[in-house]
Design a protein around this motif. Structure first.
Motif, PDB file in Angstrom:
ATOM      1  N   SER A  95      -8.250  -2.842   7.216  1.00  0.00           N
ATOM      2  CA  SER A  95      -8.669  -4.252   7.061  1.00  0.00           C
ATOM      3  C   SER A  95      -9.204  -4.822   8.367  1.00  0.00           C
ATOM      4  O   SER A  95     -10.054  -5.720   8.351  1.00  0.00           O
ATOM      5  CB  SER A  95      -7.501  -5.115   6.583  1.00  0.00           C
ATOM      6  OG  SER A  95      -7.078  -4.676   5.332  1.00  0.00           O
ATOM      7  N   THR A 145       0.845  -1.208   0.000  1.00  0.00           N
ATOM      8  CA  THR A 145       0.000   0.000   0.000  1.00  0.00           C
ATOM      9  C   THR A 145       0.879   1.255   0.000  1.00  0.00           C
ATOM     10  O   THR A 145       0.613   2.216  -0.727  1.00  0.00           O
ATOM     11  CB  THR A 145      -0.955  -0.002   1.212  1.00  0.00           C
ATOM     12  OG1 THR A 145      -1.629  -1.262   1.255  1.00  0.00           O
ATOM     13  CG2 THR A 145      -1.979   1.102   1.123  1.00  0.00           C
ATOM     14  N   ARG A 174      -6.064   3.981   6.455  1.00  0.00           N
ATOM     15  CA  ARG A 174      -4.927   3.075   6.625  1.00  0.00           C
ATOM     16  C   ARG A 174      -5.157   2.154   7.820  1.00  0.00           C
ATOM     17  O   ARG A 174      -5.610   2.589   8.878  1.00  0.00           O
ATOM     18  CB  ARG A 174      -3.620   3.866   6.798  1.00  0.00           C
ATOM     19  CG  ARG A 174      -3.233   4.713   5.585  1.00  0.00           C
ATOM     20  CD  ARG A 174      -3.085   3.909   4.290  1.00  0.00           C
ATOM     21  NE  ARG A 174      -2.161   2.798   4.387  1.00  0.00           N
ATOM     22  CZ  ARG A 174      -0.863   2.849   4.100  1.00  0.00           C
ATOM     23  NH1 ARG A 174      -0.345   3.986   3.681  1.00  0.00           N
ATOM     24  NH2 ARG A 174      -0.099   1.789   4.197  1.00  0.00           N
ATOM     25  N   GLY A 175      -4.839   0.895   7.629  1.00  0.00           N
ATOM     26  CA  GLY A 175      -5.063  -0.097   8.681  1.00  0.00           C
ATOM     27  C   GLY A 175      -6.494  -0.616   8.707  1.00  0.00           C
ATOM     28  O   GLY A 175      -6.879  -1.378   9.595  1.00  0.00           O
ATOM     29  N   GLU A 198      -5.141  -5.131  -2.034  1.00  0.00           N
ATOM     30  CA  GLU A 198      -5.888  -6.218  -1.387  1.00  0.00           C
ATOM     31  C   GLU A 198      -6.416  -7.205  -2.430  1.00  0.00           C
ATOM     32  O   GLU A 198      -6.584  -8.387  -2.148  1.00  0.00           O
ATOM     33  CB  GLU A 198      -7.039  -5.655  -0.555  1.00  0.00           C
ATOM     34  CG  GLU A 198      -6.685  -5.266   0.880  1.00  0.00           C
ATOM     35  CD  GLU A 198      -5.744  -4.091   1.061  1.00  0.00           C
ATOM     36  OE1 GLU A 198      -5.527  -3.347   0.091  1.00  0.00           O
ATOM     37  OE2 GLU A 198      -5.220  -3.910   2.179  1.00  0.00           O
TER      38      GLU A 198
HETATM   39  N1  ASP Z   1      -3.403  -2.242   3.174  1.00  0.00           N
HETATM   40  C1  ASP Z   1      -4.006  -1.198   3.954  1.00  0.00           C
HETATM   41  C2  ASP Z   1      -2.917  -0.392   4.664  1.00  0.00           C
HETATM   42  O1  ASP Z   1      -1.742  -0.676   4.508  1.00  0.00           O
HETATM   43  C3  ASP Z   1      -5.022  -1.697   4.926  1.00  0.00           C
HETATM   44  C4  ASP Z   1      -4.494  -2.612   6.018  1.00  0.00           C
HETATM   45  O2  ASP Z   1      -3.361  -3.113   5.942  1.00  0.00           O
HETATM   46  O3  ASP Z   1      -5.243  -2.849   6.964  1.00  0.00           O
HETATM   47  O4  ASP Z   1      -3.217   0.538   5.336  1.00  0.00           O
END
Ligand code: ASP
Ligand code: ADP
Ligand code: MG
Length: 414
Positions: free
Chosen positions: A154, A47, A151-152, A74
């Motif tokens: 998932s 990402t 971000r984050g 993803e």
């Molecule tokens: N790939 C996305 C990120 O790096 C979502 C995640 O990892 O949760 O933010």
């Protein structure tokens, strides 16, 4: 038969071998007589690499196209995960957020989930014994534009699915073996927690502990989802995020966190008359700048005041523009934006009923020779804004002052 949602983060999917390993976990859960939904993140740093690529093209990428781009990370992972499960001789099928009808509002870059419409299809695939793999972090708005959850995000997809399908547990597989009393990368003596309350995790996540996306904890709390955070690499028990557990109450401070890349906007000599704060913060809100603490100090005589507030580093340019607008309209006003600030915080539900936490924190910072620029408190949090250069040192000092490396002791009121 149970239903388990398993979420694998980027580092847990960094190469083919790790994807096979994650696939084996999902298969194991299925062979243990569970229906299994797997949520995956983009592989490793991909990402970040996509973000970099966008900024190589333009320094002002459109928010819609940014989401269109980032969601591809993803999509790579879901297909590879399905292939890994097929390779091991089991049924699996992968879906993007849009394909399962994961509907969001249209706030690109930090969309909120509204609904999951294709539930029937997922239920029947699970009944047929297929492992259902879903792309984390993404959805579609009402016009089928691809959106991302921040971000984050998932983690939030995983908890939302666990809530929608009433899963027995939502397992978050990551590169640490649970939630720690502070980020173990910054505080080597941090201790793994057996349990943490939703409210505490929610605060820690918003205050810089990136281990869980804060929105996922909000959802988990609202829908009573059992969340278990654990290592992708071992079978060791991780950390349960829970609602109530009697003996946990004895801990006053559960954890500490550090949030970097903040800035402070200082507006000096603002006229002290009704409507000024509303005028300033209306502009801030219009630009969707998230404001943390606000301080107002009235000068002697009462005709002018200083107003300052903390913002995220990414909003500095927008804040500067507001500063220019305001100083043009209010001659005599001085605007300063200070970047490279950080915020160190301690969190614990026990603070609701105990005093003395703030003074202990200030003393720890004094001993570490860290200057406090601002203080904010809520029922279960005390935060100090400090210089970013002091951040790691301050976090370690506070962690030590509350003896967070030692864990709860019976009857102790730390
Ligand atoms: N790939 C996305 C990120 O790096 C979502 C995640 O990892 O949760 O933010
Ligand atoms: P994933 O890719 O699996 O989603 P993240 O990088 O988002 O993983 O989150 C895991 C990281 O969160 C850990 O490597 C750790 O450095 C960091 N972290 C920050 N605060 C904490 C904490 N209190 N407990 C555990 N990990 C933390
Ligand atoms: Mg994460």
């Amino acid at each position: 038969m149970g239903l388990i949602v398993q979420k694998f983060g980027g580092t847990s999917l960094a190469n083919a071998e790790k994807i096979h390993r994650a696939a084996r976990r999902a298969i194991r859960a299925k062979l243990d007589n569970n229906q299994v939904i797997v949520v995956v993140s983009a592989m490793d740093q991909s990402t970040d690499e996509l973000v970099d690529l966008a900024y190589q093209i333009t320094d002002r990428p459109s928010r819609r196209e940014m989401d269109q781009l980032l969601a591809t990370g993803e999509q790579v992972s879901i297909a590879l995960m399905a292939m890994a499960i097929h390779h091991a001789g089991h049924d699996a099928i992968s879906f993007t957020g849009g394909q399962i009808g994961l509907k969001t509002d249209r706030t690109y870059g930090r969309a909120r989930i509204r609904d999951i419409t294709e539930r029937g299809r997922i239920v029947s695939l699970l009944k047929q014994g297929s492992i259902v793999i879903v792309a984390g972090f993404q959805g579609v708005d009402e016009s089928f534009n691809i959106t991302t959850l921040g971000r984050g995000g998932s983690d939030t997809t995983a908890v939302a699915l666990a809530a929608a399908f009433k899963a027995d547990v939502c397992e978050i597989y990551t590169d640490v073996d649970g939630i720690y009393s502070a980020d173990p990368r910054l505080v080597p003596e941090a201790r793994k927690l057996d349990h943490i309350f939703y409210d505490e995790m929610l605060e820690l996540a918003s205050l810089g502990a990136q281990v869980m996306h804060s929105r996922s904890i909000e959802l988990g709390k609202n829908y009573n989802v059992r969340i278990h955070v654990r290592s992708s690499y071992t079978d060791a028990k991780g950390t349960d995020i829970v609602n109530v557990a009697g003996d946990l109450e004895q801990v006053i401070v559960r954890g500490a966190a550090l949030k970097k890349n903040l800035a402070r906007v200082e507006l000096g000599r603002v006229p002290n008359r009704p409507g000024i704060a509303s005028e300033i913060f209306r502009r801030v809100a219009e630009r969707e700048i998230i404001v943390d603490d606000i301080i107002q100090v009235i000068h002697e005589g009462g005709t002018t005041a200083d107003i300052s507030f903390t913002i995220e580093g990414g909003d500095i340019e927008a804040a500067r523009n507001i500063g220019h607008e305001l100083s043009a309209e209010m001659p005599g006003m001085k605007v300063q934006v200070r970047d490279k600030m950080a915020k160190v915080s301690v969190v614990g539900v026990g603070m609701r009923t105990h005093t003395g936490v703030a003074s202990r924190m200030f003393e720890a910072l004094r001993q570490a020779n860290v200057n406090i620029e601002n203080i904010s408190t809520s029922e279960i949090v005390i935060s100090c804004v400090i210089n970013q250069d002091d951040g790691d040192k301050a976090l370690r000092a506070v962690h030590a002052a509350f003896e967070l490396d030692q864990g709860p002791r019976n009857g102790d009121s730390k």
